[in-house]
Design a protein around this motif. Sequence first.
Motif, short mmCIF file in Angstrom:
data_model
loop_
_atom_site.label_atom_id
_atom_site.label_comp_id
_atom_site.label_asym_id
_atom_site.label_seq_id
_atom_site.Cartn_x
_atom_site.Cartn_y
_atom_site.Cartn_z
N THR A 20 -34.16 -19.77 32.43
CA THR A 20 -33.02 -18.91 32.11
C THR A 20 -32.54 -19.14 30.68
N VAL A 21 -32.42 -20.39 30.31
CA VAL A 21 -31.92 -20.74 28.97
C VAL A 21 -32.91 -20.32 27.89
N LEU A 22 -34.19 -20.66 28.06
CA LEU A 22 -35.19 -20.33 27.04
C LEU A 22 -35.36 -18.82 26.88
N VAL A 23 -35.49 -18.12 28.00
CA VAL A 23 -35.64 -16.66 27.94
C VAL A 23 -34.41 -16.04 27.29
N ILE A 101 -35.42 -15.27 35.15
CA ILE A 101 -35.88 -14.52 33.96
C ILE A 101 -34.97 -13.32 33.72
N GLN A 102 -34.67 -12.57 34.78
CA GLN A 102 -33.81 -11.40 34.62
C GLN A 102 -32.40 -11.80 34.22
N GLY A 104 -31.63 -14.42 32.50
CA GLY A 104 -31.72 -14.84 31.10
C GLY A 104 -31.69 -13.66 30.15
N MET A 105 -32.15 -12.49 30.63
CA MET A 105 -32.15 -11.28 29.81
C MET A 105 -30.90 -10.44 30.06
N GLY A 106 -29.94 -11.01 30.79
CA GLY A 106 -28.65 -10.36 30.98
C GLY A 106 -28.57 -9.40 32.16
N ASP A 107 -29.55 -9.43 33.05
CA ASP A 107 -29.55 -8.52 34.20
C ASP A 107 -29.39 -9.32 35.49
N SER A 108 -28.21 -9.30 36.06
CA SER A 108 -27.97 -10.00 37.32
C SER A 108 -27.84 -9.04 38.49
N LYS A 109 -27.83 -7.73 38.21
CA LYS A 109 -27.63 -6.74 39.27
C LYS A 109 -28.90 -6.52 40.09
N ARG A 110 -30.04 -6.38 39.41
CA ARG A 110 -31.27 -6.09 40.15
C ARG A 110 -31.69 -7.24 41.06
N PRO A 111 -31.61 -8.50 40.62
CA PRO A 111 -31.90 -9.59 41.56
C PRO A 111 -31.01 -9.53 42.80
N LEU A 112 -29.75 -9.12 42.60
CA LEU A 112 -28.83 -8.99 43.73
C LEU A 112 -29.31 -7.91 44.70
N ILE A 113 -29.77 -6.79 44.14
CA ILE A 113 -30.26 -5.69 44.98
C ILE A 113 -31.48 -6.12 45.78
N PHE A 114 -32.42 -6.80 45.11
CA PHE A 114 -33.65 -7.21 45.78
C PHE A 114 -33.37 -8.22 46.89
N VAL A 115 -32.49 -9.17 46.61
CA VAL A 115 -32.21 -10.18 47.63
C VAL A 115 -31.36 -9.59 48.75
N LEU A 154 -40.93 -6.59 45.68
CA LEU A 154 -40.03 -5.57 45.14
C LEU A 154 -39.68 -5.87 43.68
N CYS A 155 -39.36 -7.13 43.42
CA CYS A 155 -38.98 -7.54 42.07
C CYS A 155 -40.13 -7.37 41.09
N ALA A 156 -41.33 -7.84 41.46
CA ALA A 156 -42.49 -7.77 40.58
C ALA A 156 -42.91 -6.33 40.33
N VAL A 157 -42.91 -5.50 41.38
CA VAL A 157 -43.30 -4.10 41.24
C VAL A 157 -42.33 -3.36 40.33
N TYR A 158 -41.05 -3.60 40.54
CA TYR A 158 -40.05 -2.92 39.70
C TYR A 158 -40.22 -3.31 38.23
N LEU A 159 -40.33 -4.60 37.98
CA LEU A 159 -40.45 -5.06 36.60
C LEU A 159 -41.74 -4.55 35.96
N GLY A 160 -42.82 -4.56 36.74
CA GLY A 160 -44.11 -4.14 36.21
C GLY A 160 -44.21 -2.66 35.91
N THR A 161 -43.33 -1.86 36.51
CA THR A 161 -43.39 -0.40 36.33
C THR A 161 -42.22 0.15 35.49
N HIS A 162 -41.39 -0.74 34.94
CA HIS A 162 -40.24 -0.29 34.15
C HIS A 162 -40.20 -0.93 32.76
N GLY A 163 -41.38 -1.09 32.16
CA GLY A 163 -41.44 -1.55 30.78
C GLY A 163 -40.95 -2.96 30.54
#
Length: 257
Positions: A20-23, A101-102, A104-115, A154-163
């Motif tokens: 999280t910190v490094l990313v 990773i998400q 660290g990049m400022g996105d905490s909403k999508r991990p919430l949706i997936f979980v 769900l997380c990997a597919v979303y990330l892999g298909t959204h740039g």
Amino acid sequence: GGQITQMIMMLVSGLTVGGTVLVGQYYGARLDDEVKRTIGTMLSLLTILGVALTAIMLIASDAVLRLLNTPKEAFSEAHNYLVISLWGTLCVFWYNALSSIQRGMGDSKRPLIFVAVACVVNVGLDLLMFGAWGMGAAGAALATIISQGLSVVLCAVYLGTHGFVFDFKLSSFRIDAEKVKLLIRIGLPSSVQSFVTNLSFLMMTTITNGFGVAASAAVAVCGKFNSFGIMPAIAMSSSVSSVAAQNIGAGQHDRAV
């Protein structure tokens, strides 16, 4: 059984904190290549550790349960739960890594949706496997690892298909020695802290198990309430880490402070 799998997670939690910190720092500095190298290193390292820890714990599962003084009336169910849960170790590692990773990049909403999706599936499968089908602890464990696997997919597919900055290609999974050192240096204190805390709970469980199933179950129930109690602090810590890391990476030290 659940506490043992939690201990395994704590052993590598430092890597996800370091991730999280490094990313966050590299993302804030707009160093996309460094972000890719960090992600590739962390996912590769967690995969290796996940496979290794799963194999070791499957071999040592009975010995560990005996070491924890597991009541004989609950030993079979505890063994089933632990063994099945261990097969989902890699899913737990990957989900925590992708979430860190998400964040660290400022996105905490999508991990919430997936979980959240995984939680709904988990509860539904619990009612089906544990309740309707009467599979016992094995059903509860199976429901958990299926839902965890779903969250990872769900997380990997979303990330892999959204740039997403990391492409998830096999060639991108490489271990960078420099990044490993940084991940460990940043994350080790957090990992040790979490490990020691959970070790104290395991010691308490070992003592309580000596008083029988009823006492063991009572401590387990109270432990769930304790888990809810510390969630706000964990959430705040995670958000502070992400925000501070991005601002430090961008050279905005006054905002980080």
